[in-house]
Scaffold this motif. Structure first.
Motif, PDB file in Angstrom:
ATOM      1  N   THR A   7       0.838  -1.208   0.000  1.00 42.77           N
ATOM      2  CA  THR A   7       0.000   0.000   0.000  1.00 42.77           C
ATOM      3  C   THR A   7       0.865   1.247   0.000  1.00 42.77           C
ATOM      4  O   THR A   7       0.666   2.169  -0.815  1.00 42.77           O
ATOM      5  CB  THR A   7      -0.925  -0.006   1.219  1.00 42.77           C
ATOM      6  OG1 THR A   7      -1.747  -1.177   1.180  1.00 42.77           O
ATOM      7  CG2 THR A   7      -1.805   1.233   1.218  1.00 42.77           C
ATOM      8  N   ARG A  39       3.975   1.543  -0.866  1.00 40.90           N
ATOM      9  CA  ARG A  39       4.761   1.646  -2.102  1.00 40.90           C
ATOM     10  C   ARG A  39       3.906   2.173  -3.238  1.00 40.90           C
ATOM     11  O   ARG A  39       4.352   2.985  -4.052  1.00 40.90           O
ATOM     12  CB  ARG A  39       5.343   0.283  -2.462  1.00 40.90           C
ATOM     13  CG  ARG A  39       6.382   0.348  -3.578  1.00 40.90           C
ATOM     14  CD  ARG A  39       6.950  -1.013  -3.866  1.00 40.90           C
ATOM     15  NE  ARG A  39       6.026  -1.827  -4.653  1.00 40.90           N
ATOM     16  CZ  ARG A  39       6.222  -3.110  -4.935  1.00 40.90           C
ATOM     17  NH1 ARG A  39       7.277  -3.733  -4.451  1.00 40.90           N
ATOM     18  NH2 ARG A  39       5.342  -3.775  -5.666  1.00 40.90           N
ATOM     19  N   LYS A  40       2.642   1.695  -3.312  1.00 37.50           N
ATOM     20  CA  LYS A  40       1.752   2.175  -4.361  1.00 37.50           C
ATOM     21  C   LYS A  40       1.474   3.668  -4.209  1.00 37.50           C
ATOM     22  O   LYS A  40       1.443   4.417  -5.192  1.00 37.50           O
ATOM     23  CB  LYS A  40       0.447   1.379  -4.335  1.00 37.50           C
ATOM     24  CG  LYS A  40       0.565  -0.034  -4.894  1.00 37.50           C
ATOM     25  CD  LYS A  40       0.902   0.001  -6.372  1.00 37.50           C
ATOM     26  CE  LYS A  40       0.932  -1.384  -6.972  1.00 37.50           C
ATOM     27  NZ  LYS A  40       1.277  -1.355  -8.420  1.00 37.50           N
ATOM     28  N   LEU A  41       1.293   4.107  -2.942  1.00 40.99           N
ATOM     29  CA  LEU A  41       1.067   5.535  -2.718  1.00 40.99           C
ATOM     30  C   LEU A  41       2.290   6.343  -3.117  1.00 40.99           C
ATOM     31  O   LEU A  41       2.177   7.408  -3.738  1.00 40.99           O
ATOM     32  CB  LEU A  41       0.725   5.780  -1.245  1.00 40.99           C
ATOM     33  CG  LEU A  41      -0.618   5.214  -0.775  1.00 40.99           C
ATOM     34  CD1 LEU A  41      -0.775   5.419   0.732  1.00 40.99           C
ATOM     35  CD2 LEU A  41      -1.773   5.871  -1.520  1.00 40.99           C
ATOM     36  N   GLU A  63       4.537   5.449  -5.343  1.00 34.96           N
ATOM     37  CA  GLU A  63       4.628   5.426  -6.804  1.00 34.96           C
ATOM     38  C   GLU A  63       3.658   6.424  -7.416  1.00 34.96           C
ATOM     39  O   GLU A  63       3.993   7.109  -8.397  1.00 34.96           O
ATOM     40  CB  GLU A  63       4.337   4.018  -7.326  1.00 34.96           C
ATOM     41  CG  GLU A  63       5.426   3.005  -7.015  1.00 34.96           C
ATOM     42  CD  GLU A  63       5.036   1.610  -7.461  1.00 34.96           C
ATOM     43  OE1 GLU A  63       3.875   1.440  -7.909  1.00 34.96           O
ATOM     44  OE2 GLU A  63       5.873   0.690  -7.362  1.00 34.96           O
ATOM     45  N   GLU A  64       2.474   6.529  -6.819  1.00 36.36           N
ATOM     46  CA  GLU A  64       1.504   7.495  -7.335  1.00 36.36           C
ATOM     47  C   GLU A  64       2.013   8.918  -7.149  1.00 36.36           C
ATOM     48  O   GLU A  64       1.845   9.771  -8.033  1.00 36.36           O
ATOM     49  CB  GLU A  64       0.166   7.304  -6.642  1.00 36.36           C
ATOM     50  CG  GLU A  64      -0.536   6.005  -7.031  1.00 36.36           C
ATOM     51  CD  GLU A  64      -1.819   5.798  -6.246  1.00 36.36           C
ATOM     52  OE1 GLU A  64      -2.150   6.690  -5.416  1.00 36.36           O
ATOM     53  OE2 GLU A  64      -2.492   4.770  -6.449  1.00 36.36           O
ATOM     54  N   ARG A  65       2.648   9.195  -5.984  1.00 33.54           N
ATOM     55  CA  ARG A  65       3.195  10.538  -5.753  1.00 33.54           C
ATOM     56  C   ARG A  65       4.314  10.831  -6.743  1.00 33.54           C
ATOM     57  O   ARG A  65       4.414  11.939  -7.283  1.00 33.54           O
ATOM     58  CB  ARG A  65       3.702  10.662  -4.322  1.00 33.54           C
ATOM     59  CG  ARG A  65       2.595  10.758  -3.279  1.00 33.54           C
ATOM     60  CD  ARG A  65       3.137  11.241  -1.946  1.00 33.54           C
ATOM     61  NE  ARG A  65       4.062  10.280  -1.366  1.00 33.54           N
ATOM     62  CZ  ARG A  65       3.715   9.292  -0.544  1.00 33.54           C
ATOM     63  NH1 ARG A  65       2.426   9.155  -0.216  1.00 33.54           N
ATOM     64  NH2 ARG A  65       4.606   8.481  -0.059  1.00 33.54           N
ATOM     65  N   GLN A  90       4.696   9.485  -9.712  1.00 39.46           N
ATOM     66  CA  GLN A  90       4.106   9.685 -11.030  1.00 39.46           C
ATOM     67  C   GLN A  90       3.452  11.056 -11.141  1.00 39.46           C
ATOM     68  O   GLN A  90       3.541  11.712 -12.191  1.00 39.46           O
ATOM     69  CB  GLN A  90       3.093   8.586 -11.312  1.00 39.46           C
ATOM     70  CG  GLN A  90       3.717   7.204 -11.485  1.00 39.46           C
ATOM     71  CD  GLN A  90       2.675   6.109 -11.566  1.00 39.46           C
ATOM     72  OE1 GLN A  90       1.470   6.388 -11.478  1.00 39.46           O
ATOM     73  NE2 GLN A  90       3.129   4.862 -11.712  1.00 39.46           N
ATOM     74  N   ALA A  91       2.809  11.502 -10.048  1.00 39.18           N
ATOM     75  CA  ALA A  91       2.199  12.836 -10.066  1.00 39.18           C
ATOM     76  C   ALA A  91       3.265  13.915 -10.196  1.00 39.18           C
ATOM     77  O   ALA A  91       3.102  14.890 -10.949  1.00 39.18           O
ATOM     78  CB  ALA A  91       1.363  13.046  -8.800  1.00 39.18           C
ATOM     79  N   ARG A 138       4.464  13.953 -13.672  1.00 38.19           N
ATOM     80  CA  ARG A 138       3.517  14.621 -14.569  1.00 38.19           C
ATOM     81  C   ARG A 138       3.605  16.138 -14.426  1.00 38.19           C
ATOM     82  O   ARG A 138       3.579  16.868 -15.428  1.00 38.19           O
ATOM     83  CB  ARG A 138       2.095  14.129 -14.279  1.00 38.19           C
ATOM     84  CG  ARG A 138       1.822  12.712 -14.757  1.00 38.19           C
ATOM     85  CD  ARG A 138       0.330  12.414 -14.718  1.00 38.19           C
ATOM     86  NE  ARG A 138      -0.216  12.486 -13.364  1.00 38.19           N
ATOM     87  CZ  ARG A 138      -0.281  11.461 -12.527  1.00 38.19           C
ATOM     88  NH1 ARG A 138       0.172  10.268 -12.894  1.00 38.19           N
ATOM     89  NH2 ARG A 138      -0.803  11.602 -11.326  1.00 38.19           N
TER      90      ARG A 138
END
Length: 647
Positions: free
Chosen positions: A471, A473-475, A477-479, A481-482, A485
């Motif tokens: 969980t 790590r996914k958060l 990775e999302e940060r 990626q954000a 971007r």
């Protein structure tokens, strides 16, 4: 070439001995129905065939060693020579009875002696002398000798006024027969490997002395006639000798063999018993007849008794030797048991420590470790699994594994599990971590990383799953990626030309403003170097002649994100036109590598304003021109003394 690699001269059928034995036996029987010269010639031919096929068998089967068979062949050839003298020369050619003794007798007795030598060395024990077999053979032979003394030898010795030499020759025949019989018994006792060739040879050895004994009895009684059924015994003996040499197993008899047997066979004990009772039987018969005691039988009885005592001594010694061997084996066995016990204790201790280590790893692991049976039921559930899924080990143990996954995964999980157990392709087991969704006790779904391995425990197949809650790590990775971007958005929307290049000037990334300002497409930009459009870079030769680090080298060694001071340069567009730029560079970590981030701002308008300002100042004060002013080109020219080094 060694004995092992020698090939037979010819390939012959393994059953070649059988036709010979049958043909020779049939010829021997047919010989009885003939008479005169034809009968005598056929008798000699059967003997000659025996010698011939013994030599053929030696040539075909290559026994190792071969010399005992050659000695036997030579000894039996003396029999054939004696038959030739007896039947062909005297009875056929001279038509007179053979005198006694004659040359034929010398050849017959010589044949006994020579053949006995070959037989003695044909079958030998593997290690030294087998004294037990030799004594047993001696007991049986002496028993038979006493019978032969009573029936043949003593009557020969007392048969009227016969010259001494003739008497000795007469006595030599039963002695020769006894010698062969003794070798037959010794061969029977010593040999542990008894192929068919052994029994054929034994038949040939036994038939000859038995026939000699009957011949002797009939001669004493005056009832012997040449060409009768008695001759069949000698002829069959020849046939058995030839067949023994033709059989393929004849090569096995020359090898040394062990006479040691686990148990003494009953027939051997029977022969020893009969031989041992022979003197008592003779004493009883003499007592019934009223005959006087025979010194030879008395001596034979004493010798038998001495041999029996010797045999008992050997048995006792053998028992003592075996008892010592058993004692040593027991000591060795006890030592091995102690060593094995110590090894097992060490192994048990190692297993205990290993189990403790494994249990400690499982109990303290931050990842969930779950064991499942082939029935799909949870067998073990470590503390990390309790923390991640919210179930206690008691609640989870014995429950189906599907309780730990969302309902939409139940069907695919059970289908794939059944397919794998049926021998299908493994898609998850042993294939490394896969990302799935898990289900906590409170119904919350969360991302997880799962690795499954197969193991065996006491014959049962178990599956061990290692589950990691990803969980966080996914958060992260999302940060990331954000942020990427947002960076890309700022990168593309910047009013300045932005470039990323390595320390050799190769462009690895650029924004749309860089492509627009230079007149290249993005793909074309990624194939360029900074030198292709930056006109104020020093050459490679100038760079090598300078001392100290260049600007790019200093930037690459600096901290990421820290920009250098701005410097003025000039860029050349794709169409050849040039324009001034203000450049700032800084190091950047780009895709895991250290790169240079360059920002180039088009200062054409600013240069125009500065140029107009210089014109106004020159118009007001013509004697004062700004440094680097070239009124013919109407643009600012960088002062060579102040030109900044980029490379």
């Amino acid at each position: 070439m060694s004995e092992e690699t020698r090939e037979p001269v010819r390939k012959i059928p393994a059953y070649a001995w059988l036709p010979y034995l049958g043909l020779a036996s049939a010829t021997a029987v047919a010989h009885l129905f003939l008479s005169g010269a034809i009968q005598n010639i056929l008798y000699v031919l059967i003997g000659a065939s025996m010698v011939t096929f013994i030599l053929v068998g030696i040539r075909w089967h290559r026994p190792t060693p071969a010399w005992p068979w050659l000695v036997i062949a030579f000894g039996l050839s003396l029999f054939v020579a004696a038959d030739t003298v007896f039947f062909i020369i005297y009875e056929t050619l001279l038509s007179v009875p053979a005198p006694f003794p004659s040359v034929a007798d010398a050849l017959y007795l010589g044949s006994y002696a020579v053949t006995a030598i070959g037989l003695a060395f044909l079958v030998r024990p593997a290690t030294g002398r087998d004294w037990g077999s030799l004594i047993d053979a001696g007991i049986v032979t002496i028993g038979l000798s006493l019978v032969s003394w009573e029936v043949l030898i003593e009557p020969y010795a007392e048969d009227g006024p016969v010259p001494l030499f003739a008497t000795l020759v007469s006595l030599a025949y039963p002695v020769g027969g006894l010698l062969w019989f003794a070798l037959a018994v010794r061969t029977l006792f010593v040999s542990a490997v008894r192929p068919l060739s052994f029994y054929l040879l034994l038949g040939g050895i036994a038939l000859h002395p038995v026939t000699d004994a009957i011949y002797g009895v009939r001669t004493l009684r005056g009832t012997y006639e040449s060409g009768t059924v008695l001759d069949l015994g000698w002829l069959l003996s020849y046939a058995f000798f030839g067949a023994a040499a033709l059989h393929p197993s004849m090569s096995e008899m020359s090898a040394r063999t062990s006479g040691e047997q686990a148990r003494t066979p009953w027939w051997r004990l029977a022969l020893l018993a009969v031989a041992g009772f022979t003197p008592l039987t003779i004493f009883a018969i003499d007592a019934v007849r009223g005959d006087e005691a025979d010194i030879v039988v008395d001596v034979g009885a004493y010798v038998l008794f001495a041999l029996a005592i010797g045999r008992m001594a050997l048995i006792l010694r053998e028992n003592e030797r075996r008892a010592e061997e058993v004692r040593k084996l027991n000591v060795t066995l006890e030592q091995r048991v102690r060593e094995r016990t110590a090894q097992l204790q060490t192994l048990v201790e190692d297993l205990r420590k290993s189990d403790a280590r494994n249990r400690a790893v499982v109990e303290t692991a931050t990842d969930a470790i779950i064991t499942m049976t082939t029935s799909g039921l949870i067998r073990s559930f470590n503390p990390a699994a309790e923390r991640i899924f919210g179930y206690t080990a008691e609640e989870a143990t014995g429950q189906p594994l599907r309780m730990l996954m969302p309902e939409r995964f139940h069907g695919p999980h059970e289908h794939g599990f059944r397919r794998y157990l049926a021998g299908g392709e493994a898609r998850v087991v042993g294939k490394g971590p896969v990302e799935l969704a898990g289900l906590r006790k409170n119904g919350e779904e969360f991302p997880l990383e799962l690795s499954i391995g197969e193991m065996r425990e006491e014959g049962d197949i178990l599956f061990t799953g290692i589950v990691r809650d990803i969980t966080d790590r996914k958060l992260a990775e999302e940060r990331i990626q954000a942020n990427e971007r947002r960076f890309r958005q700022l990168f593309e929307q910047s009013a300045d030309a932005l470039l990323v290049h390595d320390d050799e000037g190769r462009i690895v990334d650029c924004n749309s403003e860089a492509s627009r300002s230079l007149g290249y497409t993005r793909e074309e930009m990624l194939g360029l170097r900074v030198r292709d459009f930056a006109t104020n870079l020093v050459s490679k030769e100038q760079q090598d002649s300078k001392k100290g680090a260049t600007l790019w080298q200093r930037v690459m060694g600096g901290d990421a994100g820290v920009a250098t001071s701005a410097h003025i340069g000039e860029h050349r567009r794709k169409d050849g036109t040039r324009f001034p730029v203000e450049v700032r560079v800084s190091p950047i970590d780009y895709n895991g590598e250290r790169m240079i981030f360059a920002s180039a701002r088009d200062i054409t308008e600013r240069a125009r304003i500065e140029r107009d300002s210089r014109r106004q100042r020159v118009a007001c004060d013509p004697d004062r021109e700004p440094s680097g002013w070239d009124p013919r080109r109407e643009r600012a020219t960088p002062d060579p003394a102040r030109q900044r080094e980029v490379l």
